[in-house]
Design an enzyme around this catalytic site. Structure first.
Site, short mmCIF file in Angstrom:
data_model
loop_
_atom_site.label_atom_id
_atom_site.label_comp_id
_atom_site.label_asym_id
_atom_site.label_seq_id
_atom_site.Cartn_x
_atom_site.Cartn_y
_atom_site.Cartn_z
N LYS A 91 -43.30 -10.25 10.89
CA LYS A 91 -42.25 -11.19 11.09
C LYS A 91 -41.90 -12.20 10.13
O LYS A 91 -41.19 -12.94 10.50
CB LYS A 91 -42.41 -11.70 12.67
CG LYS A 91 -42.48 -10.54 13.83
CD LYS A 91 -42.37 -11.20 15.02
CE LYS A 91 -42.60 -10.25 16.16
NZ LYS A 91 -41.84 -10.21 17.28
N PHE A 127 -44.97 -17.15 18.36
CA PHE A 127 -45.98 -17.04 19.13
C PHE A 127 -46.57 -15.74 19.40
O PHE A 127 -45.72 -14.73 19.14
CB PHE A 127 -45.64 -17.63 20.53
CG PHE A 127 -45.64 -18.87 20.66
CD1 PHE A 127 -44.97 -19.86 19.73
CD2 PHE A 127 -46.73 -19.74 21.66
CE1 PHE A 127 -45.07 -21.39 20.03
CE2 PHE A 127 -46.92 -21.21 21.65
CZ PHE A 127 -46.04 -21.90 21.00
N ASN A 174 -40.27 -12.21 33.01
CA ASN A 174 -41.60 -12.15 32.75
C ASN A 174 -42.25 -13.60 33.32
O ASN A 174 -41.31 -14.35 34.02
CB ASN A 174 -41.91 -11.87 31.32
CG ASN A 174 -41.37 -12.94 30.41
OD1 ASN A 174 -41.29 -14.15 30.49
ND2 ASN A 174 -40.45 -12.85 29.56
N1 CTP Z 1 -39.95 -12.17 19.76
C1 CTP Z 1 -38.60 -12.24 19.53
N2 CTP Z 1 -37.61 -11.34 19.93
C2 CTP Z 1 -38.01 -10.40 20.81
C3 CTP Z 1 -39.53 -10.27 21.18
C4 CTP Z 1 -40.15 -11.20 20.71
O1 CTP Z 1 -38.01 -13.12 18.64
N3 CTP Z 1 -37.29 -9.37 21.15
C5 CTP Z 1 -40.76 -13.03 19.15
C6 CTP Z 1 -41.53 -14.17 20.41
O2 CTP Z 1 -40.55 -15.42 20.60
C7 CTP Z 1 -42.68 -14.61 19.75
C8 CTP Z 1 -42.94 -13.38 18.69
O3 CTP Z 1 -41.87 -12.50 18.66
O4 CTP Z 1 -42.31 -15.78 18.89
C9 CTP Z 1 -43.94 -12.38 19.41
O5 CTP Z 1 -43.76 -12.02 20.87
P1 CTP Z 1 -44.84 -11.23 21.38
O6 CTP Z 1 -44.00 -11.04 22.95
O7 CTP Z 1 -45.92 -11.70 21.64
O8 CTP Z 1 -44.71 -9.69 20.87
P2 CTP Z 1 -43.42 -8.77 20.44
O9 CTP Z 1 -42.93 -8.80 19.11
O10 CTP Z 1 -42.63 -8.69 21.80
O11 CTP Z 1 -44.53 -7.47 20.58
P3 CTP Z 1 -45.28 -6.74 21.62
O12 CTP Z 1 -44.73 -7.14 22.86
O13 CTP Z 1 -45.64 -5.30 21.30
O14 CTP Z 1 -46.94 -7.51 21.66
#
Ligand code: CTP
Length: 411
Positions: free
Chosen positions: A344, A326, A213
């Protein structure tokens, strides 16, 4: 006792530096004064010597009469002062010294000290209004701000050159207050262990291709630098980025979401604060091909499988860690962020609108909303990631204080 080095450069405002020495001493700070050659044409070193109680440093190699071991060391070693100080202030800072600091020119004691010290730096510029507004000077100021240097902007009014405008050295109280804030922050996270994740993760398709990403890692790296500056012991778990490791932080490099999960769980028990700034892949190829996929192969689909959510895994094992997540969103930012905060089990969420190019992913700026479990919301308007990091850590400190003051006291 905190130690501050005060650099005085050649400008009419140099007379105010004597008051700054006094103001700093009233804060309980020990002051060492360094004067450039031109500064000595405006005010005599003896003034500062009498006020600070220390020999004024005017030259890189000048012989001095050593009174203390630190002074004795200084005669041969400017590095000693560089390591000993908690803050370097330059007030007044001329256009010349701003240019030298920006470009790393070290041709006297002060400019060499700037390069040699890990301490934070506070500059109070003073110059003619035309010089202050010149694009070259403004570019130097911006570059130094981006590097984390603190500024007290010059005041507006009647200038010694006979013109009116911005350029006058800020008030003594303003400079001292800025120093107080930086020195206060310097101790704020002393003894805390902070674990920060940063950057993207890469999920390999074959030895040459991967899914990732647009995260650059800048937000997490800047948070790590700022946490170090506040005295924390910082571990940075980083996905692949092109950023240099922040000085004094321990960096653990990972590639995939799975490696990041393992590293976080390994480090977590030792760390009291977890800041999860990484943009972790939510999906990965169900299979990583051992050889490069050739284009003559009829290959049109990659089967994906979900990765584990690291924060949810942390939720299962965490004890009393303060956890900050985040939320990267392109729509319904507040609503989605609040949902993630609860799902979370976070103490604080930093909601990030990543739909534009002006802030968020791979940008030097960011605009965020901070939401905590009590529902308190802070809107942090668009500014440099460095300034955003300051706001996030200020908020974390407040949460820590609140948590500690409400914890049951044991006798
Ligand atoms: N995060 C995590 N593990 C993952 C995905 C995300 O710990 N596999 C954590 C990120 O580091 C961040 C938070 O979850 O602190 C939110 O990440 P984000 O990408 O905004 O959301 P997602 O939980 O992945 O949900 P979505 O993609 O549906 O918005």
């Amino acid at each position: 006792m905190m130690k501050v080095a005060l650099g005085v450069t050649g400008c009419i405002g140099a007379y105010k530096s004597a008051e700054i020495v006094r103001g700093l001493q009233r804060e309980g700070v020990e002051v060492w004064v360094i004067m450039t050659r031109h500064a000595q044409e405006f005010i005599a070193p003896l003034t500062f010597e009498a006020l600070s109680g220390h020999k004024v440093i005017t030259d890189m190699f000048a012989p001095t009469k050593a009174e203390t071991p630190l002074q004795a060391h200084l005669e041969i070693e400017h590095i000693a002062l560089a390591q000993a100080i908690d803050l370097l202030i330059v007030a007044p800072a001329t256009a010349n010294v701003l240019g030298k600091f920006h470009h790393g020119i070290a041709d006297d004691f002060l400019t060499t000290l700037y390069l040699a010290t890990p301490a934070p730096c506070l500059l109070a510029p003073a110059m003619n209004v035309e010089m202050w507004n010149h694009p070259a000077v403004q570019a130097n100021v911006q570059a130094l701000k981006d590097r984390g240097v603190h500024f007290v902007e010059p005041g507006a009014g009647y200038l010694a050159c006979g013109m009116e405008g911005q350029g006058r050295l800020a008030d003594v109280e303003t400079v001292v207050a800025a120093a107080r804030r930086i020195l206060g922050r310097r101790r704020a996270l002393a003894g805390e262990r902070v674990l920060i994740t940063a950057g993207p993760t890469c999920e390999d398709i074959d030895p040459t291709r991967f899914i990732s990403n647009r995260s650059s890692g800048k937000m997490g790296y800047t948070l790590a630098e700022e946490a170090v500056a506040r005295g924390a012991q910082v571990t940075l778990i980083s996905g692949p980025t092109s950023l240099a490791p922040p000085p004094l932080a321990q960096r653990i490099a990972v590639r995939s979401a799975e490696q990041m999960l393992r590293a976080v769980l390994d480090q977590l028990p030792e760390n009291s604060i977890l800041i999860k700034a990484a943009a972790v892949a939510d999906f990965r190829p169900a299979q990583t091909r051992p050889q490069k996929i050739k284009k003559d192969l009829p290959f049109t689909e990659i089967r994906l499988e979900p990765t584990l959510d690291i924060l949810r895994e942390v939720m299962r094992v965490k004890r009393d860690q303060l956890v900050v997540g985040f939320a990267a969103e392109t729509e319904a930012v507040m609503e989605n962020a609040r949902k993630k905060l609860l799902e979370k089990d976070l103490d604080l969420i930093v909601a990030n609108d990543v739909s534009g190019t002006q802030s968020g992913f791979d940008s030097d700026n960011n605009a965020v909303i901070l939401i905590d479990r009590a529902g308190e919301v802070d809107q942090v308007s668009r500014r440099s990631k460095r300034e955003v990091a300051v706001c996030i850590l200020d908020r974390i400190e407040r949460l820590l204080q609140r948590r500690r003051s409400s914890a049951p006291q044991t006798v």
